[in-house]
Write a protein that holds these residues in place. Structure first.
Motif, PDB file in Angstrom:
ATOM      1  N   PRO A   1       5.803   7.827  -5.967  1.00 20.59           N
ATOM      2  CA  PRO A   1       5.278   7.598  -7.327  1.00 20.59           C
ATOM      3  C   PRO A   1       4.244   6.481  -7.367  1.00 20.59           C
ATOM      4  N   GLY A   2       3.379   6.540  -8.366  1.00 15.57           N
ATOM      5  CA  GLY A   2       2.309   5.560  -8.486  1.00 15.57           C
ATOM      6  C   GLY A   2       2.653   4.367  -9.343  1.00 15.57           C
ATOM      7  N   GLU A   3       3.860   4.344  -9.916  1.00 10.51           N
ATOM      8  CA  GLU A   3       4.287   3.235 -10.770  1.00 10.51           C
ATOM      9  C   GLU A   3       5.624   2.691 -10.282  1.00 10.51           C
ATOM     10  N   TYR A   4       5.846   1.409 -10.556  1.00  7.34           N
ATOM     11  CA  TYR A   4       7.129   0.799 -10.216  1.00  7.34           C
ATOM     12  C   TYR A   4       8.202   1.306 -11.173  1.00  7.34           C
TER      13      TYR A   4
ATOM     14  N   GLU B   1       0.817  -1.210   0.000  1.00  9.53           N
ATOM     15  CA  GLU B   1       0.000   0.000   0.000  1.00  9.53           C
ATOM     16  C   GLU B   1       0.857   1.269   0.000  1.00  9.53           C
ATOM     17  N   LEU B   2       2.020   1.200  -0.650  1.00  9.01           N
ATOM     18  CA  LEU B   2       2.959   2.320  -0.605  1.00  9.01           C
ATOM     19  C   LEU B   2       2.790   3.281  -1.785  1.00  9.01           C
ATOM     20  N   LYS B   3       2.331   2.783  -2.920  1.00 10.90           N
ATOM     21  CA  LYS B   3       2.208   3.623  -4.117  1.00 10.90           C
ATOM     22  C   LYS B   3       1.237   4.784  -3.894  1.00 10.90           C
ATOM     23  N   ASN B   4       1.647   5.958  -4.425  1.00  8.81           N
ATOM     24  CA  ASN B   4       0.821   7.177  -4.376  1.00  8.81           C
ATOM     25  C   ASN B   4       0.588   7.712  -2.965  1.00  8.81           C
ATOM     26  N   ARG B   5       1.377   7.250  -1.999  1.00  8.38           N
ATOM     27  CA  ARG B   5       1.196   7.717  -0.632  1.00  8.38           C
ATOM     28  C   ARG B   5       1.931   9.041  -0.407  1.00  8.38           C
ATOM     29  N   LYS B   6       1.330   9.899   0.398  1.00  6.11           N
ATOM     30  CA  LYS B   6       2.015  11.106   0.853  1.00  6.11           C
ATOM     31  C   LYS B   6       2.813  10.734   2.097  1.00  6.11           C
ATOM     32  N   VAL B   7       4.130  10.872   1.996  1.00  3.84           N
ATOM     33  CA  VAL B   7       5.028  10.452   3.064  1.00  3.84           C
ATOM     34  C   VAL B   7       5.642  11.682   3.729  1.00  3.84           C
ATOM     35  N   ARG B   8       5.690  11.654   5.034  1.00  2.00           N
ATOM     36  CA  ARG B   8       6.338  12.725   5.791  1.00  2.00           C
ATOM     37  C   ARG B   8       7.668  12.233   6.346  1.00  2.00           C
ATOM     38  N   LEU B   9       8.683  13.070   6.242  1.00  2.00           N
ATOM     39  CA  LEU B   9       9.995  12.775   6.823  1.00  2.00           C
ATOM     40  C   LEU B   9      10.148  13.556   8.127  1.00  2.00           C
ATOM     41  N   HIS B  10      10.497  12.856   9.199  1.00  2.00           N
ATOM     42  CA  HIS B  10      10.675  13.483  10.510  1.00  2.00           C
ATOM     43  C   HIS B  10      12.126  13.281  10.950  1.00  2.00           C
TER      44      HIS B  10
END
Length: 204
Positions: free
Chosen positions: A170-173, A136-145
């Motif tokens: 990104p949404g693609e491999y 469930e990682l594709k297209n995710r908004k990720v925050r760096l702390h």
């Protein structure tokens, strides 16, 4: 007349009591209203580039490798009661089908003195890939702390967050050409450090 064991026990108890009292007093001095104990940590962290977004077929998990630009000055944390700082970068994202909040540590470092507490570098590659076991990682908004934990000689260990930023997975491999080169360079660096007898935190 006291026996040798009684005398030894008295000396040992006195030693432990004095040692404990000195340790408590040493910790309490860090709360004095003095300028040397005022901490003013400064830091920034920003995504540099996502180098790959792939499916790890061995683990059956989605995996992303990226680099970031990092700058920090944590020198004000060091005083006579500070032993070291444990610095680390956490990637977090929310609302997957299995977890409301996901957090993964992707980079860490031990800071042992004031000189190492000042750092500025671009294109720092993650040490541990960002993985999601449910794909469930594709297209995710990720925050760096950017966080660190204080490790005093005696006293309480505090966790602090000094910088934060976000980016979109990104949404693609895909896998760029630099990913394999970076992995090979990292392996050579670790091998060289091992030959020199350096610990992981010493060569990073």
């Amino acid at each position: 007349m006291d026996s040798y064991s009684t005398r030894g026990n008295s000396i040992f108890c006195t030693f432990v009591t004095v040692l404990g009292t000195c340790a408590v007093l040493n910790h309490l001095t860090t709360f004095l209203p003095m300028e040397r104990f005022e901490t003013k940590p400064q830091a920034t962290i920003e995504l540099n580039k996502v180098h790959q977004m792939t499916l790890n077929t061995y683990l059956n998990q989605e995996e992303s490798i990226f680099s970031f630009d990092l700058k920090y000055d944590l020198s004000t944390e060091f005083h006579w009661n500070m032993n070291q700082l444990f610095l680390y970068v956490v990637a977090s994202y929310n609302d997957t089908t299995t977890n409301q909040r996901n957090e993964v540590t992707v980079w860490d470092k031990i800071v042992r003195n004031k000189e190492d507490a000042v750092f500025k570098k671009k294109n720092v590659l993650v040490e541990y890939p960002l993985r999601d076991e449910k794909r469930e990682l594709k297209n995710r908004k990720v925050r760096l702390h950017l966080r660190y934990r204080t490790m005093p000689i005696t006293g309480v260990m505090w966790e602090k967050e000094v910088a934060r930023s976000s980016f979109q997975i990104p949404g693609e491999y895909f896998r760029d050409a630099s990913a394999a080169t970076r992995e090979e360079a990292a392996k050579k660096e670790k091998k060289k450090a091992a030959q020199m007898g350096l610990e992981d935190w010493q060569y990073r």
